[in-house]
Design a protein around this motif. Structure first.
Motif, PDB file in Angstrom:
ATOM      1  N   ASP A  54      35.424  24.209  45.060  1.00 43.00           N
ATOM      2  CA  ASP A  54      35.946  23.990  43.705  1.00 43.00           C
ATOM      3  C   ASP A  54      35.294  24.955  42.713  1.00 43.00           C
ATOM      4  O   ASP A  54      35.965  25.511  41.834  1.00 43.00           O
ATOM      5  N   GLU A  55      33.986  25.158  42.841  1.00 44.87           N
ATOM      6  CA  GLU A  55      33.281  26.045  41.921  1.00 44.87           C
ATOM      7  C   GLU A  55      33.716  27.496  42.109  1.00 44.87           C
ATOM      8  O   GLU A  55      33.947  28.219  41.129  1.00 44.87           O
ATOM      9  N   ALA A  56      33.830  27.931  43.358  1.00 42.44           N
ATOM     10  CA  ALA A  56      34.223  29.315  43.609  1.00 42.44           C
ATOM     11  C   ALA A  56      35.644  29.569  43.128  1.00 42.44           C
ATOM     12  O   ALA A  56      35.928  30.608  42.506  1.00 42.44           O
ATOM     13  N   ARG A  57      36.544  28.641  43.397  1.00 45.20           N
ATOM     14  CA  ARG A  57      37.931  28.795  42.927  1.00 45.20           C
ATOM     15  C   ARG A  57      37.979  28.871  41.411  1.00 45.20           C
ATOM     16  O   ARG A  57      38.687  29.712  40.835  1.00 45.20           O
ATOM     17  N   GLN A  58      37.232  27.996  40.744  1.00 43.57           N
ATOM     18  CA  GLN A  58      37.205  28.011  39.281  1.00 43.57           C
ATOM     19  C   GLN A  58      36.671  29.349  38.765  1.00 43.57           C
ATOM     20  O   GLN A  58      37.197  29.899  37.786  1.00 43.57           O
ATOM     21  N   CYS A  59      35.643  29.884  39.407  1.00 44.30           N
ATOM     22  CA  CYS A  59      35.093  31.177  39.003  1.00 44.30           C
ATOM     23  C   CYS A  59      36.139  32.281  39.124  1.00 44.30           C
ATOM     24  O   CYS A  59      36.256  33.145  38.243  1.00 44.30           O
ATOM     25  N   LEU A  60      36.876  32.295  40.219  1.00 47.40           N
ATOM     26  CA  LEU A  60      37.902  33.311  40.416  1.00 47.40           C
ATOM     27  C   LEU A  60      38.948  33.253  39.307  1.00 47.40           C
ATOM     28  O   LEU A  60      39.325  34.285  38.723  1.00 47.40           O
ATOM     29  N   VAL A  61      39.409  32.046  39.009  1.00 51.91           N
ATOM     30  CA  VAL A  61      40.452  31.893  37.988  1.00 51.91           C
ATOM     31  C   VAL A  61      39.917  32.259  36.608  1.00 51.91           C
ATOM     32  O   VAL A  61      40.569  32.983  35.839  1.00 51.91           O
ATOM     33  N   GLU A  62      38.717  31.768  36.269  1.00 57.92           N
ATOM     34  CA  GLU A  62      38.161  32.032  34.940  1.00 57.92           C
ATOM     35  C   GLU A  62      37.877  33.520  34.735  1.00 57.92           C
ATOM     36  O   GLU A  62      38.127  34.058  33.649  1.00 57.92           O
ATOM     37  N   ALA A  63      37.378  34.192  35.765  1.00 59.96           N
ATOM     38  CA  ALA A  63      37.098  35.622  35.625  1.00 59.96           C
ATOM     39  C   ALA A  63      38.383  36.419  35.500  1.00 59.96           C
ATOM     40  O   ALA A  63      38.454  37.381  34.723  1.00 59.96           O
ATOM     41  N   PHE A  64      39.409  36.040  36.246  1.00 61.23           N
ATOM     42  CA  PHE A  64      40.690  36.725  36.105  1.00 61.23           C
ATOM     43  C   PHE A  64      41.234  36.554  34.686  1.00 61.23           C
ATOM     44  O   PHE A  64      41.654  37.519  34.041  1.00 61.23           O
ATOM     45  N   GLY A  96      39.619  35.774  31.958  1.00 59.86           N
ATOM     46  CA  GLY A  96      38.733  36.199  30.884  1.00 59.86           C
ATOM     47  C   GLY A  96      38.392  37.670  30.856  1.00 59.86           C
ATOM     48  O   GLY A  96      37.657  38.116  29.975  1.00 59.86           O
ATOM     49  N   THR A  97      38.910  38.443  31.807  1.00 57.31           N
ATOM     50  CA  THR A  97      38.594  39.870  31.861  1.00 57.31           C
ATOM     51  C   THR A  97      39.710  40.685  31.225  1.00 57.31           C
ATOM     52  O   THR A  97      40.869  40.605  31.652  1.00 57.31           O
ATOM     53  N   LEU A 133      38.904  42.701  40.092  1.00 50.74           N
ATOM     54  CA  LEU A 133      38.386  42.239  41.393  1.00 50.74           C
ATOM     55  C   LEU A 133      36.869  42.109  41.344  1.00 50.74           C
ATOM     56  O   LEU A 133      36.312  41.090  41.774  1.00 50.74           O
ATOM     57  N   TYR A 134      36.203  43.139  40.827  1.00 47.39           N
ATOM     58  CA  TYR A 134      34.738  43.094  40.779  1.00 47.39           C
ATOM     59  C   TYR A 134      34.251  41.965  39.876  1.00 47.39           C
ATOM     60  O   TYR A 134      33.297  41.247  40.217  1.00 47.39           O
ATOM     61  N   ALA A 135      34.905  41.782  38.734  1.00 45.60           N
ATOM     62  CA  ALA A 135      34.504  40.718  37.809  1.00 45.60           C
ATOM     63  C   ALA A 135      34.647  39.345  38.455  1.00 45.60           C
ATOM     64  O   ALA A 135      33.813  38.449  38.249  1.00 45.60           O
ATOM     65  N   MET A 136      35.672  39.168  39.269  1.00 42.73           N
ATOM     66  CA  MET A 136      35.890  37.886  39.941  1.00 42.73           C
ATOM     67  C   MET A 136      34.805  37.627  40.976  1.00 42.73           C
ATOM     68  O   MET A 136      34.241  36.531  41.046  1.00 42.73           O
ATOM     69  N   GLY A 137      34.504  38.649  41.802  1.00 42.20           N
ATOM     70  CA  GLY A 137      33.445  38.477  42.787  1.00 42.20           C
ATOM     71  C   GLY A 137      32.094  38.265  42.146  1.00 42.20           C
ATOM     72  O   GLY A 137      31.290  37.432  42.593  1.00 42.20           O
ATOM     73  N   GLU A 138      31.821  39.021  41.077  1.00 41.01           N
ATOM     74  CA  GLU A 138      30.545  38.885  40.373  1.00 41.01           C
ATOM     75  C   GLU A 138      30.382  37.490  39.792  1.00 41.01           C
ATOM     76  O   GLU A 138      29.290  36.890  39.854  1.00 41.01           O
ATOM     77  N   ARG A 139      31.456  36.930  39.240  1.00 42.25           N
ATOM     78  CA  ARG A 139      31.368  35.586  38.655  1.00 42.25           C
ATOM     79  C   ARG A 139      31.014  34.549  39.720  1.00 42.25           C
ATOM     80  O   ARG A 139      30.208  33.651  39.476  1.00 42.25           O
ATOM     81  N   VAL A 140      31.608  34.669  40.888  1.00 46.12           N
ATOM     82  CA  VAL A 140      31.286  33.730  41.969  1.00 46.12           C
ATOM     83  C   VAL A 140      29.811  33.820  42.337  1.00 46.12           C
ATOM     84  O   VAL A 140      29.116  32.802  42.458  1.00 46.12           O
ATOM     85  N   LEU A 141      29.306  35.038  42.511  1.00 49.55           N
ATOM     86  CA  LEU A 141      27.924  35.208  42.965  1.00 49.55           C
ATOM     87  C   LEU A 141      26.908  34.775  41.917  1.00 49.55           C
ATOM     88  O   LEU A 141      25.852  34.224  42.260  1.00 49.55           O
ATOM     89  N   THR A 142      27.192  35.000  40.642  1.00 45.11           N
ATOM     90  CA  THR A 142      26.239  34.624  39.597  1.00 45.11           C
ATOM     91  C   THR A 142      26.294  33.141  39.268  1.00 45.11           C
ATOM     92  O   THR A 142      25.349  32.600  38.693  1.00 45.11           O
ATOM     93  N   THR A 143      27.375  32.464  39.661  1.00 43.11           N
ATOM     94  CA  THR A 143      27.524  31.034  39.371  1.00 43.11           C
ATOM     95  C   THR A 143      27.156  30.163  40.557  1.00 43.11           C
ATOM     96  O   THR A 143      26.673  29.040  40.380  1.00 43.11           O
ATOM     97  N   CYS A 144      27.367  30.664  41.761  1.00 40.31           N
ATOM     98  CA  CYS A 144      27.193  29.864  42.981  1.00 40.31           C
ATOM     99  C   CYS A 144      26.044  30.453  43.807  1.00 40.31           C
ATOM    100  O   CYS A 144      26.258  31.388  44.603  1.00 40.31           O
ATOM    101  N   PRO A 145      24.824  29.947  43.662  1.00 42.57           N
ATOM    102  CA  PRO A 145      23.666  30.550  44.335  1.00 42.57           C
ATOM    103  C   PRO A 145      23.723  30.473  45.849  1.00 42.57           C
ATOM    104  O   PRO A 145      23.048  31.240  46.531  1.00 42.57           O
ATOM    105  N   GLY A 146      24.506  29.559  46.406  1.00 42.76           N
ATOM    106  CA  GLY A 146      24.584  29.442  47.856  1.00 42.76           C
ATOM    107  C   GLY A 146      25.515  30.449  48.506  1.00 42.76           C
ATOM    108  O   GLY A 146      25.621  30.506  49.729  1.00 42.76           O
ATOM    109  N   ILE A 147      26.204  31.259  47.707  1.00 41.43           N
ATOM    110  CA  ILE A 147      27.141  32.255  48.224  1.00 41.43           C
ATOM    111  C   ILE A 147      26.512  33.635  48.076  1.00 41.43           C
ATOM    112  O   ILE A 147      25.996  33.978  47.013  1.00 41.43           O
ATOM    113  N   CYS A 148      26.555  34.438  49.148  1.00 40.40           N
ATOM    114  CA  CYS A 148      25.873  35.737  49.109  1.00 40.40           C
ATOM    115  C   CYS A 148      26.823  36.924  49.156  1.00 40.40           C
ATOM    116  O   CYS A 148      26.399  38.063  48.915  1.00 40.40           O
ATOM    117  N   GLU A 149      28.089  36.708  49.471  1.00 40.82           N
ATOM    118  CA  GLU A 149      29.035  37.818  49.551  1.00 40.82           C
ATOM    119  C   GLU A 149      30.444  37.294  49.338  1.00 40.82           C
ATOM    120  O   GLU A 149      30.791  36.203  49.788  1.00 40.82           O
TER     121      GLU A 149
END
Length: 287
Positions: free
Chosen positions: A195-205, A207-208, A217-233
């Motif tokens: 849920d958190e990763a999906r929300q990050c993808l939508v919000e970054a799309f 809001g950019t 694309l980069y903004a979406m991936g960056e948002r996931v990584l900076t918001t979700c500490p358990g995700i590394c890539e």
């Protein structure tokens, strides 16, 4: 010339499974598509037809159904982990298991009634080998998003074949396919993480202010990584669903970016990965 067997795997693809958990009058539905691929000591099967190391694909299918009955499905990552570990542990000739699951969502319409949730599909891919290495990839397919403005495209290379005019105001639309790698296989709350990763993808799309789909694309991936500490890539594949303003001048009408033709092909395809600088090596080729 020497000929030898290369990398290989086999398995049962697309086992469709619907599991109903009956909690009194209230039922809970899981609708999934499970694909299993196994590899290991399979040389003899290929070279001489000796099947003594082969677990039949029909057995793999039956295991999926039996595990659903015995353990339920729950979060698809947990179900895939259980299956992958079982295949590697139970059979000495199997050294690596890959289990991929697609989940199709349903919205509740009553205690035991459901309406199919359209469009996007939740996914996971699990890799587990005999050395105990486990990798969990979660993801989403067909997340269709659109910005009706806030997107530009200009400053690109032009040559004798270039006809595309630069623009400072265009529709940006795509169907996001994303996978993200968890830093640890055990412990994550996969439902919350998804849920958190999906929300990050939508919000970054949303809001950019985009100068290119690559930037988005980069903004979406960056948002996931900076918001979700358990995700590394995060890896994303994003087709550019082109919307072209229709020329209405033959009819005496102007068109200030209000009426568009939505073209389905050909389309630009933007793909890329975003990862933490301390992300551990995945140990396998993403597929």
């Amino acid at each position: 010339m020497i000929v030898k067997l290369g990398a290989n795997r086999y398995g049962k693809a697309e086992t469709r499974l619907v599991h109903v958990r009956r909690d009194g009058p209230v039922h809970h539905l899981k609708d999934v598509n499970v694909s299993v691929s196994l590899s290991g000591d399979m040389e003899a099967a290929h070279l001489t037809g000796d099947n003594s190391a082969v677990l039949p694909t029909d057995t793999q299918k039956n295991t999926v159904y039996a595990f659903a009955r015995r353990y339920g499905v729950g979060q698809i990552e947990d179900f895939a982990l259980r299956l992958a570990r079982h295949f590697v542990t139970a059979q000495p000739t199997i050294h690596h298991a890959r289990v991929a699951i697609e989940e199709y969502g349903w919205n509740r319409a009553g205690p035991h009634s459901f309406v199919r949730h359209g469009g996007e599909v939740r996914t996971c891919v699990i890799h587990h080998d005999r050395d105990g290495r486990t990798t969990v990839l979660s993801g989403i397919e067909e997340l269709v998003v659109l910005n009706s403005t806030g997107s530009e495209f200009h400053g690109y290379i032009t040559d004798e074949y270039t006809t595309l005019p630069p623009t400072t105001d265009r529709v940006l639309a795509t169907a996001v396919s994303a996978r993200w790698r968890h830093a640890a296989a055990d412990g994550p709350d996969y439902a919350k993480s998804y849920d958190e990763a999906r929300q990050c993808l939508v919000e970054a799309f949303a809001g950019t202010h985009s100068l290119s789909l690559q930037q988005t694309l980069y903004a979406m991936g960056e948002r996931v990584l900076t918001t979700c500490p358990g995700i590394c890539e995060v890896r994303l594949s994003m087709p550019n669903k082109h919307h072209f303003a229709v020329d209405l001048s033959p009819f005496g009408l102007d068109n200030e970016n209000e009426v568009f033709h939505a073209a389905d092909r050909p389309y630009g395809l933007i793909e890329g990965g975003v990862l933490r600088d301390d992300a551990p090596d995945a140990g396998f080729a993403w597929e």
